[in-house]
Design a protein around this motif. Structure first.
Motif, PDB file in Angstrom:
ATOM      1  N   PRO A 182       0.971  -1.283   0.105  1.00 46.50           N
ATOM      2  CA  PRO A 182      -0.055   0.087   0.137  1.00 46.50           C
ATOM      3  C   PRO A 182       0.863   1.262   0.113  1.00 46.50           C
ATOM      4  O   PRO A 182       0.448   2.327  -0.729  1.00 46.50           O
ATOM      5  CB  PRO A 182      -0.868  -0.040   1.326  1.00 46.50           C
ATOM      6  N   SER A 183       1.780   1.229   0.636  1.00 46.26           N
ATOM      7  CA  SER A 183       2.885   2.504   0.718  1.00 46.26           C
ATOM      8  C   SER A 183       3.498   3.038  -0.218  1.00 46.26           C
ATOM      9  O   SER A 183       3.822   4.008  -0.554  1.00 46.26           O
ATOM     10  CB  SER A 183       3.701   2.283   1.769  1.00 46.26           C
ATOM     11  N   THR A 184       3.623   2.018  -1.453  1.00 46.86           N
ATOM     12  CA  THR A 184       4.335   2.374  -2.559  1.00 46.86           C
ATOM     13  C   THR A 184       3.621   2.122  -3.926  1.00 46.86           C
ATOM     14  O   THR A 184       4.090   1.880  -4.899  1.00 46.86           O
ATOM     15  CB  THR A 184       5.634   1.465  -2.699  1.00 46.86           C
ATOM     16  N   GLU A 185       2.259   1.504  -3.675  1.00 46.58           N
ATOM     17  CA  GLU A 185       1.352   1.351  -4.775  1.00 46.58           C
ATOM     18  C   GLU A 185       0.875   2.654  -5.526  1.00 46.58           C
ATOM     19  O   GLU A 185       0.520   3.735  -4.982  1.00 46.58           O
ATOM     20  CB  GLU A 185       0.273   0.549  -4.424  1.00 46.58           C
ATOM     21  N   PHE A 186       0.644   2.594  -6.738  1.00 50.95           N
ATOM     22  CA  PHE A 186       0.250   3.543  -7.572  1.00 50.95           C
ATOM     23  C   PHE A 186      -1.228   3.713  -7.296  1.00 50.95           C
ATOM     24  O   PHE A 186      -1.776   2.642  -7.522  1.00 50.95           O
ATOM     25  CB  PHE A 186       0.459   3.581  -9.181  1.00 50.95           C
ATOM     26  N   PRO A 187      -1.802   4.721  -7.134  1.00 53.15           N
ATOM     27  CA  PRO A 187      -3.174   4.800  -6.731  1.00 53.15           C
ATOM     28  C   PRO A 187      -4.008   4.615  -7.960  1.00 53.15           C
ATOM     29  O   PRO A 187      -4.913   3.762  -7.950  1.00 53.15           O
ATOM     30  CB  PRO A 187      -3.547   6.354  -6.428  1.00 53.15           C
ATOM     31  N   TYR A 207      -3.068  -9.964  -0.643  1.00 53.42           N
ATOM     32  CA  TYR A 207      -1.996  -9.966   0.479  1.00 53.42           C
ATOM     33  C   TYR A 207      -1.033  -8.856   0.346  1.00 53.42           C
ATOM     34  O   TYR A 207      -0.334  -8.447  -0.686  1.00 53.42           O
ATOM     35  CB  TYR A 207      -1.078 -11.205   0.048  1.00 53.42           C
ATOM     36  N   GLN A 208      -1.107  -8.322   1.782  1.00 51.84           N
ATOM     37  CA  GLN A 208      -0.590  -6.933   1.749  1.00 51.84           C
ATOM     38  C   GLN A 208       0.638  -7.127   2.355  1.00 51.84           C
ATOM     39  O   GLN A 208       0.988  -7.812   3.578  1.00 51.84           O
ATOM     40  CB  GLN A 208      -1.441  -6.066   2.595  1.00 51.84           C
ATOM     41  N   ASP A 209       2.007  -6.285   1.928  1.00 54.12           N
ATOM     42  CA  ASP A 209       3.353  -6.373   2.639  1.00 54.12           C
ATOM     43  C   ASP A 209       3.887  -7.555   2.988  1.00 54.12           C
ATOM     44  O   ASP A 209       4.235  -7.714   4.111  1.00 54.12           O
ATOM     45  CB  ASP A 209       2.967  -5.390   3.826  1.00 54.12           C
ATOM     46  N   ILE A 210       3.836  -8.533   2.110  1.00 52.60           N
ATOM     47  CA  ILE A 210       4.140  -9.886   2.370  1.00 52.60           C
ATOM     48  C   ILE A 210       5.152 -10.386   1.013  1.00 52.60           C
ATOM     49  O   ILE A 210       4.540  -9.991  -0.015  1.00 52.60           O
ATOM     50  CB  ILE A 210       3.000 -10.593   2.744  1.00 52.60           C
ATOM     51  N   PRO A 211       6.504 -11.020   1.382  1.00 50.11           N
ATOM     52  CA  PRO A 211       6.959 -11.355   0.188  1.00 50.11           C
ATOM     53  C   PRO A 211       6.243 -12.154  -0.618  1.00 50.11           C
ATOM     54  O   PRO A 211       5.370 -13.119  -0.239  1.00 50.11           O
ATOM     55  CB  PRO A 211       8.061 -12.098   0.670  1.00 50.11           C
ATOM     56  N   VAL A 296       5.914   3.369  -7.038  1.00 51.96           N
ATOM     57  CA  VAL A 296       6.046   4.555  -7.261  1.00 51.96           C
ATOM     58  C   VAL A 296       7.421   5.254  -7.067  1.00 51.96           C
ATOM     59  O   VAL A 296       8.062   6.185  -7.602  1.00 51.96           O
ATOM     60  CB  VAL A 296       5.153   5.513  -6.175  1.00 51.96           C
ATOM     61  N   ASP A 297       8.171   4.546  -6.407  1.00 53.10           N
ATOM     62  CA  ASP A 297       9.503   4.734  -6.079  1.00 53.10           C
ATOM     63  C   ASP A 297      10.406   4.419  -6.940  1.00 53.10           C
ATOM     64  O   ASP A 297      11.914   4.874  -6.852  1.00 53.10           O
ATOM     65  CB  ASP A 297      10.133   4.660  -4.682  1.00 53.10           C
ATOM     66  N   ASP A 298      10.030   3.530  -8.093  1.00 61.31           N
ATOM     67  CA  ASP A 298      11.137   3.175  -8.684  1.00 61.31           C
ATOM     68  C   ASP A 298      10.746   3.127 -10.470  1.00 61.31           C
ATOM     69  O   ASP A 298      11.411   2.624 -11.070  1.00 61.31           O
ATOM     70  CB  ASP A 298      11.841   1.724  -8.554  1.00 61.31           C
TER      71      ASP A 298
END
Length: 304
Positions: A182-187, A207-211, A296-298
């Motif tokens: 969620p913190s790096t996903e494009f809206p 599945y959120q924030d999990i490898p 969003v960061d890469d």
């Protein structure tokens, strides 16, 4: 003369079945390369997967409701008939399509998905869905082929009288998994995933924030360890493709299940030709100059 695509798929099935009978196991993804940024070189600490269900019922809200990881999201209710009929109509259009540019590729991809449904059953076939263009194509291939499979096999109602437009009373929903950060996903990506889940009445696990590997393991365990097939958007030339075939068992470092690559031999141009030919929605970021979508960061758009 080279063997046809269908012949190659059948030979692949035979080799896979022989290998499974000898080893008693299935393995999946290639081991990560030393330069991979998706998996750390050391073993990550155990994480408890956050599993949420995107319920596409009309009464649901856009915000997914968290559920315990031990609870499965199997098709507790059937798919809405309108969604299934729409998928069946699109399937017929695809099968009738004789576009010389890509009709052979399209028909082969539909055949591959149908084989996965025949071998594993609708409840044990998932598609990986992240909102990217390739994943969107695979999502549509699954939903249309599932609708055809349901009609052809009259699931849940063996005595149901068939007709060209008939469907059984209980219709399994297409099953997909979405690995979200969620913190790096494009809206825009999240918006497309939510909208298509509702529009096509998909059974989507988030599945959120999990490898990736741990999420797949949790998904398999929630199905009681049953053999599963996962449809992926992998294409030749992708960094993780290597020597993959249409059906490829997992590597030993991954949980055991079957990887299915229906668009393995599609080109970049064929992906876009398919989406536009059948007027299918895709993420708006592609119209803003993005060629591929990461986080969003890469990820940056191409220069004008």
């Amino acid at each position: 003369m080279l063997p046809s695509s269908t012949t190659r798929v059948r030979r692949t099935f035979a080799l896979l079945l022989l290998a499974c009978s000898c080893t008693g196991t299935l393995s999946f993804f290639q081991a990560p390369t030393p330069h991979s940024t998706q998996h750390a070189t050391s073993s990550p600490p155990p994480l408890v997967p956050r599993l949420v269900r995107m319920d596409a019922s009309p009464s649901s809200t856009a915000t997914p409701t968290p559920i315990p990881s031990a609870v499965t999201t199997d098709n507790a209710r059937g798919q809405h008939r309108e969604a299934c009929e729409d998928a069946l109509s699109l399937y017929k259009r695809m099968r009738a399509d004789d576009d010389p540019y890509m009709s052979t590729q399209l028909h082969t991809a539909l055949d591959v998905v149908e084989q996965a449904l025949r071998l594993y059953g609708p409840s044990h076939v998932f598609a990986s869905y992240n909102g990217g263009k390739d994943a969107v194509v695979v999502m549509h291939l699954l939903r249309v082929t599932l609708a055809h499979h349901v009609q052809a096999h009259e699931l849940d109602e063996p005595s149901f009288s068939s007709s060209p437009s008939s469907l059984p009373p209980s219709i399994p929903r297409p099953r997909l998994v979405y690995f979200e950060q969620p913190s790096t996903e494009f809206p825009e990506v999240k918006s497309l995933v939510t909208q298509t889940t509702q529009r096509y009445d998909l059974d989507l696990r988030v599945y959120q924030d999990i490898p990736f590997a741990q999420g797949l393991k949790a998904c398999i365990e929630s199905e009681g360890g049953a053999p599963l097939a996962f449809l992926l958007g992998t294409r030749k030339g992708d960094p993780n493709c290597k020597e993959q075939e249409t059906f490829a068992p997992s590597s030993t470092w991954m949980p055991a299940f079957m990887r299915v690559n229906p668009i393995l031999n599609w080109t970049y141009g064929e992906i876009w030709h398919f989406l536009r030919r059948f007027d299918l929605p895709y993420c708006s970021l592609y119209d803003q100059g993005y060629t591929s979508l990461g986080k969003v960061d890469d990820t940056r758009p191409n220069p004008p």
